[in-house]
Scaffold this motif. Structure first.
Motif, PDB file in Angstrom:
ATOM      1  N   TYR A  81       0.837  -1.186   0.000  1.00  0.00           N
ATOM      2  CA  TYR A  81       0.000   0.000   0.000  1.00  0.00           C
ATOM      3  C   TYR A  81       0.878   1.243   0.000  1.00  0.00           C
ATOM      4  N   CYS A  82       0.281   2.421   0.277  1.00  0.00           N
ATOM      5  CA  CYS A  82       0.976   3.672  -0.033  1.00  0.00           C
ATOM      6  C   CYS A  82       2.337   3.794   0.636  1.00  0.00           C
ATOM      7  N   TYR A  83       2.435   3.449   1.921  1.00  0.00           N
ATOM      8  CA  TYR A  83       3.708   3.629   2.610  1.00  0.00           C
ATOM      9  C   TYR A  83       4.809   2.770   1.990  1.00  0.00           C
ATOM     10  N   GLU A  84       4.461   1.586   1.549  1.00  0.00           N
ATOM     11  CA  GLU A  84       5.446   0.699   0.937  1.00  0.00           C
ATOM     12  C   GLU A  84       5.856   1.200  -0.450  1.00  0.00           C
ATOM     13  N   ASN A  85       4.863   1.529  -1.279  1.00  0.00           N
ATOM     14  CA  ASN A  85       5.164   2.016  -2.620  1.00  0.00           C
ATOM     15  C   ASN A  85       5.970   3.310  -2.588  1.00  0.00           C
ATOM     16  N   VAL A  86       5.553   4.241  -1.735  1.00  0.00           N
ATOM     17  CA  VAL A  86       6.236   5.530  -1.669  1.00  0.00           C
ATOM     18  C   VAL A  86       7.630   5.379  -1.072  1.00  0.00           C
ATOM     19  N   GLY A  87       7.803   4.516  -0.083  1.00  0.00           N
ATOM     20  CA  GLY A  87       9.120   4.303   0.490  1.00  0.00           C
ATOM     21  C   GLY A  87      10.115   3.795  -0.541  1.00  0.00           C
ATOM     22  N   LEU A  88       9.689   2.843  -1.360  1.00  0.00           N
ATOM     23  CA  LEU A  88      10.556   2.301  -2.399  1.00  0.00           C
ATOM     24  C   LEU A  88      10.816   3.335  -3.490  1.00  0.00           C
ATOM     25  N   ASP A 129      13.838  21.318 -14.663  1.00  0.00           N
ATOM     26  CA  ASP A 129      12.517  21.947 -14.705  1.00  0.00           C
ATOM     27  C   ASP A 129      12.278  22.674 -13.390  1.00  0.00           C
ATOM     28  N   ASP A 130      11.736  23.904 -13.456  1.00  0.00           N
ATOM     29  CA  ASP A 130      11.530  24.704 -12.248  1.00  0.00           C
ATOM     30  C   ASP A 130      10.215  24.392 -11.540  1.00  0.00           C
ATOM     31  N   ARG A 131       9.338  23.622 -12.162  1.00  0.00           N
ATOM     32  CA  ARG A 131       8.034  23.365 -11.563  1.00  0.00           C
ATOM     33  C   ARG A 131       8.113  22.310 -10.454  1.00  0.00           C
ATOM     34  N   VAL A 132       7.040  22.275  -9.658  1.00  0.00           N
ATOM     35  CA  VAL A 132       6.927  21.300  -8.568  1.00  0.00           C
ATOM     36  C   VAL A 132       5.866  20.282  -8.962  1.00  0.00           C
ATOM     37  N   TRP A 133       6.147  18.994  -8.709  1.00  0.00           N
ATOM     38  CA  TRP A 133       5.287  17.925  -9.191  1.00  0.00           C
ATOM     39  C   TRP A 133       4.816  17.032  -8.045  1.00  0.00           C
ATOM     40  N   LEU A 134       3.551  16.672  -8.080  1.00  0.00           N
ATOM     41  CA  LEU A 134       2.983  15.683  -7.179  1.00  0.00           C
ATOM     42  C   LEU A 134       3.159  14.303  -7.802  1.00  0.00           C
ATOM     43  N   CYS A 135       3.780  13.399  -7.063  1.00  0.00           N
ATOM     44  CA  CYS A 135       3.906  12.016  -7.500  1.00  0.00           C
ATOM     45  C   CYS A 135       3.132  11.146  -6.511  1.00  0.00           C
ATOM     46  N   ASP A 136       2.026  10.587  -6.974  1.00  0.00           N
ATOM     47  CA  ASP A 136       1.104   9.838  -6.108  1.00  0.00           C
ATOM     48  C   ASP A 136       1.125   8.370  -6.523  1.00  0.00           C
ATOM     49  N   VAL A 137       2.264   7.710  -6.285  1.00  0.00           N
ATOM     50  CA  VAL A 137       2.450   6.344  -6.773  1.00  0.00           C
ATOM     51  C   VAL A 137       1.839   5.291  -5.850  1.00  0.00           C
ATOM     52  N   GLY A 138       1.313   5.703  -4.687  1.00  0.00           N
ATOM     53  CA  GLY A 138       0.856   4.731  -3.713  1.00  0.00           C
ATOM     54  C   GLY A 138      -0.636   4.651  -3.508  1.00  0.00           C
ATOM     55  N   PHE A 139      -1.431   5.294  -4.359  1.00  0.00           N
ATOM     56  CA  PHE A 139      -2.877   5.274  -4.159  1.00  0.00           C
ATOM     57  C   PHE A 139      -3.539   4.052  -4.789  1.00  0.00           C
ATOM     58  N   GLY A 140      -2.917   3.500  -5.800  1.00  0.00           N
ATOM     59  CA  GLY A 140      -3.446   2.288  -6.418  1.00  0.00           C
ATOM     60  C   GLY A 140      -4.242   2.513  -7.682  1.00  0.00           C
ATOM     61  N   ARG A 141      -4.544   3.781  -8.007  1.00  0.00           N
ATOM     62  CA  ARG A 141      -5.291   4.052  -9.235  1.00  0.00           C
ATOM     63  C   ARG A 141      -4.825   5.337  -9.901  1.00  0.00           C
ATOM     64  N   GLY A 142      -3.486   5.476  -9.954  1.00  0.00           N
ATOM     65  CA  GLY A 142      -2.891   6.615 -10.621  1.00  0.00           C
ATOM     66  C   GLY A 142      -2.928   7.865  -9.754  1.00  0.00           C
ATOM     67  N   PRO A 143      -2.633   9.026 -10.361  1.00  0.00           N
ATOM     68  CA  PRO A 143      -2.381   9.276 -11.778  1.00  0.00           C
ATOM     69  C   PRO A 143      -1.114   8.581 -12.267  1.00  0.00           C
ATOM     70  N   LEU A 144      -1.114   8.249 -13.559  1.00  0.00           N
ATOM     71  CA  LEU A 144       0.029   7.520 -14.102  1.00  0.00           C
ATOM     72  C   LEU A 144       1.129   8.451 -14.596  1.00  0.00           C
ATOM     73  N   GLU A 145       1.069   9.721 -14.197  1.00  0.00           N
ATOM     74  CA  GLU A 145       2.157  10.639 -14.487  1.00  0.00           C
ATOM     75  C   GLU A 145       2.199  11.704 -13.389  1.00  0.00           C
ATOM     76  N   PRO A 146       3.326  12.400 -13.233  1.00  0.00           N
ATOM     77  CA  PRO A 146       3.385  13.465 -12.230  1.00  0.00           C
ATOM     78  C   PRO A 146       2.371  14.561 -12.539  1.00  0.00           C
ATOM     79  N   VAL A 147       1.876  15.213 -11.488  1.00  0.00           N
ATOM     80  CA  VAL A 147       0.892  16.288 -11.625  1.00  0.00           C
ATOM     81  C   VAL A 147       1.526  17.590 -11.154  1.00  0.00           C
ATOM     82  N   GLU A 148       1.512  18.602 -11.998  1.00  0.00           N
ATOM     83  CA  GLU A 148       2.093  19.882 -11.607  1.00  0.00           C
ATOM     84  C   GLU A 148       1.291  20.497 -10.461  1.00  0.00           C
TER      85      GLU A 148
END
Length: 293
Positions: A81-88, A129-148
């Motif tokens: 789940y999220c803690y495992e996916n995000v930790g890796l 890149d100067d922008r900041v991105w949300l990476c939500d790899v641990g929710f289980g249903r995407g998003p499948l790319e970073p979100v600005e």
């Protein structure tokens, strides 16, 4: 970025078997901290490693040390789940040289009651890149790319899936972000989060609650997800739901005896005979009352 002397502030990227991780998610590309690489990593991770809480249902704990994460998610080819996916994922980003901060979110899924901050996310910058991105790899249903993370982000697509990001302010004036996702019920607020930095020790506290509390949904029934660019599979107890980007769904109630086959063929999670038998016993116990036949 200066690495603090205290390793508690790090994600132990130096100890990661980067070759094995990248092979696990099928990544082939430049190993540089660029936006293009970040996009490829997020897509590969979210569409390869399943979301699952089966260890809890099988009566085992969820360790978050890097060696345990590598053994389970990489060598055993299981999910987490999220803690495992995000930790890796954080260990990989650190190893590759990205600047990032971990954050916690409150999963709402349309609920109006206040829920604890038990979802792990990452706030990432790329070297080119100067922008900041949300990476939500641990929710289980995407998003499948970073979100600005931009105040005027509004509605956007990630592949065929639709999302919306809004910024408001919390009780003390800090930024409060809400990520919405489009599905069968239209737009639903998925979770809120702030930019308050979180560290491995913070996730250890949240992980303990999520994996042991009787108030945690993950401690009461199997919950497994497998996300693809064109479909999302979810197993909630014995209910298998397949969702599509247009909001349509297919749903089927499974027999307990079907679970090992469905887990392997649909969710890419292969249980050995002992674990499959233990799962059947857990689901046919008083907490579930599902017949194993």
């Amino acid at each position: 970025m200066t690495t603090p002397a205290d390793p508690s502030y790090t994600w132990l990227g130096a100890d990661l078997d980067l070759d094995a991780y990248l092979a696990r998610i099928g990544f082939i590309g430049e190993r540089t901290p660029t936006l293009a690489t970040l996009r490829a990593l997020v897509r590969a991770h979210t569409t390869t490693i399943p979301f699952e809480n089966l260890e809890i249902i099988l009566g085992r704990g969820i360790p978050l040390d890097l060696e345990a994460l590598q053994d389970k998610l990489i060598r055993q080819r299981r999910g987490g789940y999220c803690y495992e996916n995000v930790g890796l994922f954080a260990a990989a980003l650190e190893r590759l040289g990205y600047e990032f901060t971990a954050m916690s979110g409150r999963v709402s899924q349309g609920a109006t009651n206040l829920r604890p901050a038990t979802h792990a996310l990452l706030r990432v910058r790329a070297a080119d890149d100067d922008r900041v991105w949300l990476c939500d790899v641990g929710f289980g249903r995407g998003p499948l790319e970073p979100v600005e993370l931009a105040p005027d982000r509004g509605e956007f697509g990630a592949g065929a899936w639709r999302f919306r990001l809004e910024r408001t302010y919390d009780a003390v004036g800090g930024e409060l972000w809400t990520l919405y996702q489009f599905g069968k019920d239209g737009w639903v607020d998925r979770h809120t989060f702030t930019a308050t930095p979180q560290y491995r020790i913070d996730f250890a506290v949240g992980n303990h609650y999520v994996s042991t509390s009787t108030r945690s949904p993950f401690a009461t029934r199997p919950f497994v997800q497998r996300f693809h660019a064109e479909a999302h599979h979810q197993l909630d107890g014995t209910t298998w739901t397949t969702s599509y980007p247009d909001g349509s769904e297919d749903m089927r109630e499974l027999e307990v005896a079907e679970l090992p086959k469905v887990l392997a063929e649909v969710f890419d999670i292969e249980l050995d005979a002992a674990d499959a038998a233990q799962l059947a016993r857990a689901l046919s116990g008083p907490a579930f009352g599902v017949s194993p036949e």
